[in-house]
Write a protein that holds these residues in place. Structure first.
Motif, PDB file in Angstrom:
ATOM      1  N   GLN A  11      29.695  28.310 -42.652  1.00 20.69           N
ATOM      2  CA  GLN A  11      30.068  27.009 -42.856  1.00 20.69           C
ATOM      3  C   GLN A  11      30.678  26.341 -42.252  1.00 20.69           C
ATOM      4  O   GLN A  11      30.961  27.089 -40.846  1.00 20.69           O
ATOM      5  CB  GLN A  11      31.264  26.708 -43.719  1.00 20.69           C
ATOM      6  N   THR A  12      30.796  25.237 -41.013  1.00 20.55           N
ATOM      7  CA  THR A  12      30.810  24.390 -40.004  1.00 20.55           C
ATOM      8  C   THR A  12      32.091  23.609 -40.274  1.00 20.55           C
ATOM      9  O   THR A  12      31.607  22.730 -41.492  1.00 20.55           O
ATOM     10  CB  THR A  12      29.835  23.725 -39.641  1.00 20.55           C
ATOM     11  N   LYS A  13      33.007  23.992 -40.054  1.00 18.35           N
ATOM     12  CA  LYS A  13      34.712  23.108 -40.051  1.00 18.35           C
ATOM     13  C   LYS A  13      34.928  22.677 -38.370  1.00 18.35           C
ATOM     14  O   LYS A  13      35.465  23.623 -37.855  1.00 18.35           O
ATOM     15  CB  LYS A  13      34.986  24.116 -41.149  1.00 18.35           C
ATOM     16  N   THR A  14      35.889  21.714 -38.499  1.00 22.50           N
ATOM     17  CA  THR A  14      36.859  21.999 -37.729  1.00 22.50           C
ATOM     18  C   THR A  14      38.407  22.001 -37.828  1.00 22.50           C
ATOM     19  O   THR A  14      38.894  21.534 -38.714  1.00 22.50           O
ATOM     20  CB  THR A  14      36.305  20.004 -36.841  1.00 22.50           C
ATOM     21  N   TRP A  47      33.056  21.260 -26.742  1.00 26.72           N
ATOM     22  CA  TRP A  47      33.001  22.491 -27.500  1.00 26.72           C
ATOM     23  C   TRP A  47      31.941  22.692 -28.088  1.00 26.72           C
ATOM     24  O   TRP A  47      31.219  21.953 -28.627  1.00 26.72           O
ATOM     25  CB  TRP A  47      33.386  22.306 -29.263  1.00 26.72           C
ATOM     26  N   PRO A  50      30.862  26.570 -31.237  1.00 19.21           N
ATOM     27  CA  PRO A  50      32.106  26.865 -32.011  1.00 19.21           C
ATOM     28  C   PRO A  50      32.559  27.907 -32.130  1.00 19.21           C
ATOM     29  O   PRO A  50      31.833  28.842 -31.117  1.00 19.21           O
ATOM     30  CB  PRO A  50      31.404  26.396 -33.374  1.00 19.21           C
ATOM     31  N   ASP A  80      41.016  17.534 -28.253  1.00 19.83           N
ATOM     32  CA  ASP A  80      41.032  16.958 -29.348  1.00 19.83           C
ATOM     33  C   ASP A  80      41.916  17.249 -30.830  1.00 19.83           C
ATOM     34  O   ASP A  80      41.462  18.040 -31.916  1.00 19.83           O
ATOM     35  CB  ASP A  80      39.978  18.353 -29.586  1.00 19.83           C
ATOM     36  N   ARG A  83      42.560  20.570 -32.697  1.00 20.92           N
ATOM     37  CA  ARG A  83      40.993  21.240 -33.339  1.00 20.92           C
ATOM     38  C   ARG A  83      40.092  21.720 -33.112  1.00 20.92           C
ATOM     39  O   ARG A  83      39.883  20.993 -31.607  1.00 20.92           O
ATOM     40  CB  ARG A  83      40.748  20.141 -34.481  1.00 20.92           C
ATOM     41  N   ILE A  84      39.841  22.347 -33.404  1.00 20.14           N
ATOM     42  CA  ILE A  84      38.382  23.355 -32.960  1.00 20.14           C
ATOM     43  C   ILE A  84      37.333  23.619 -33.844  1.00 20.14           C
ATOM     44  O   ILE A  84      37.331  23.599 -34.982  1.00 20.14           O
ATOM     45  CB  ILE A  84      38.856  24.670 -32.334  1.00 20.14           C
ATOM     46  N   PRO A  85      36.028  23.150 -33.400  1.00 23.89           N
ATOM     47  CA  PRO A  85      34.521  23.042 -34.061  1.00 23.89           C
ATOM     48  C   PRO A  85      34.747  24.681 -34.128  1.00 23.89           C
ATOM     49  O   PRO A  85      35.163  25.425 -33.253  1.00 23.89           O
ATOM     50  CB  PRO A  85      33.342  22.801 -33.408  1.00 23.89           C
ATOM     51  N   CYS A  86      34.266  25.149 -35.023  1.00 22.43           N
ATOM     52  CA  CYS A  86      34.285  26.518 -35.961  1.00 22.43           C
ATOM     53  C   CYS A  86      33.129  26.946 -36.868  1.00 22.43           C
ATOM     54  O   CYS A  86      32.485  25.903 -37.782  1.00 22.43           O
ATOM     55  CB  CYS A  86      35.771  27.131 -36.952  1.00 22.43           C
ATOM     56  N   VAL A  87      32.857  27.882 -36.634  1.00 23.02           N
ATOM     57  CA  VAL A  87      31.840  28.616 -37.767  1.00 23.02           C
ATOM     58  C   VAL A  87      32.140  29.015 -38.643  1.00 23.02           C
ATOM     59  O   VAL A  87      32.255  30.707 -38.105  1.00 23.02           O
ATOM     60  CB  VAL A  87      30.333  28.545 -37.586  1.00 23.02           C
TER      61      VAL A  87
END
Length: 191
Positions: A11-14, A47, A50, A80, A83-87
């Motif tokens: 899943q990709t989430k911030t 970013w 991620p 940002d 917040r950071i984009p994360c996988v």
């Protein structure tokens, strides 16, 4: 759904910076000047990559240094909104450790002693056979067993290495070579 190859849905989430945590077993390192370059890159370009995070533990599998830059840089936080984009990947434990090595080893940023300790943890878990781990990490048998044994410097046969003049003590007579200077040996035979 994860298999023995730990392929899982992602899943990709911030996510908020403070919701992520460093894995205690990470084995990569970067010097302070490179951290400044990394922070500048995030400020200038955003970013691009991620952070890879275990969805069950919220531990960072890959991207700790980017996370650390963001956590300590007010400009990145403000840009940002913290917040950071994360996988998010559905792995934890031994599979997260293996993934960390697989993602960081090609970058050349692993610390050998830490990698050795992490590899031993993975092997001693007995979740995978040594041959499977070797294959997953694309290591030669020699490299794998040297890291597993933990005798990284012994394997290099340092006593047989020819050193440059830079290794000769400053007190040595002019014209002496590293081989002609008697080097004081520590009392411990291992060193």
């Amino acid at each position: 759904m994860p298999t023995s190859g730990f392929r899982s849905e992602v899943q990709t989430k911030t996510l908020k910076i403070e919701n992520l945590k460093p894995a205690p077993w990470r084995c990569n390192h970067v010097q302070s000047p490179e951290m400044k370059v990394l922070a500048d890159s995030i400020i200038q370009h955003g970013w691009i990559y991620p952070i890879i995070v275990s969805s069950s533990t919220m531990e960072i599998i890959d991207g700790f240094l980017r996370w650390a830059c963001a956590q300590n840089n007010q400009e990145i936080i403000e840009c940002d909104a913290g917040r950071i984009p994360c996988v998010l990947v559905d792995v934890s434990g031994i599979d997260a450790m293996l993934m960390h090595i697989q993602l960081n080893r090609p970058k050349g940023s692993l610390v050998a002693k830490k990698l050795s300790n992490l590899l031993r943890t993975i092997v001693y878990s007995r979740k995978y056979k040594e041959a499977e781990i070797q294959k997953k990490l694309m290591m030669t048998a020699q490299e794998f067993y040297l890291l597993l044994d933990g005798t990284l410097l012994k394997g290099k046969k340092l006593s047989e290495h020819v050193y440059s003049r830079a290794w000769v003590p400053i007190e040595a007579p002019a014209g002496s070579s590293p081989q002609s200077v008697e080097i004081e040996k520590p009392p411990n035979a291992d060193r």
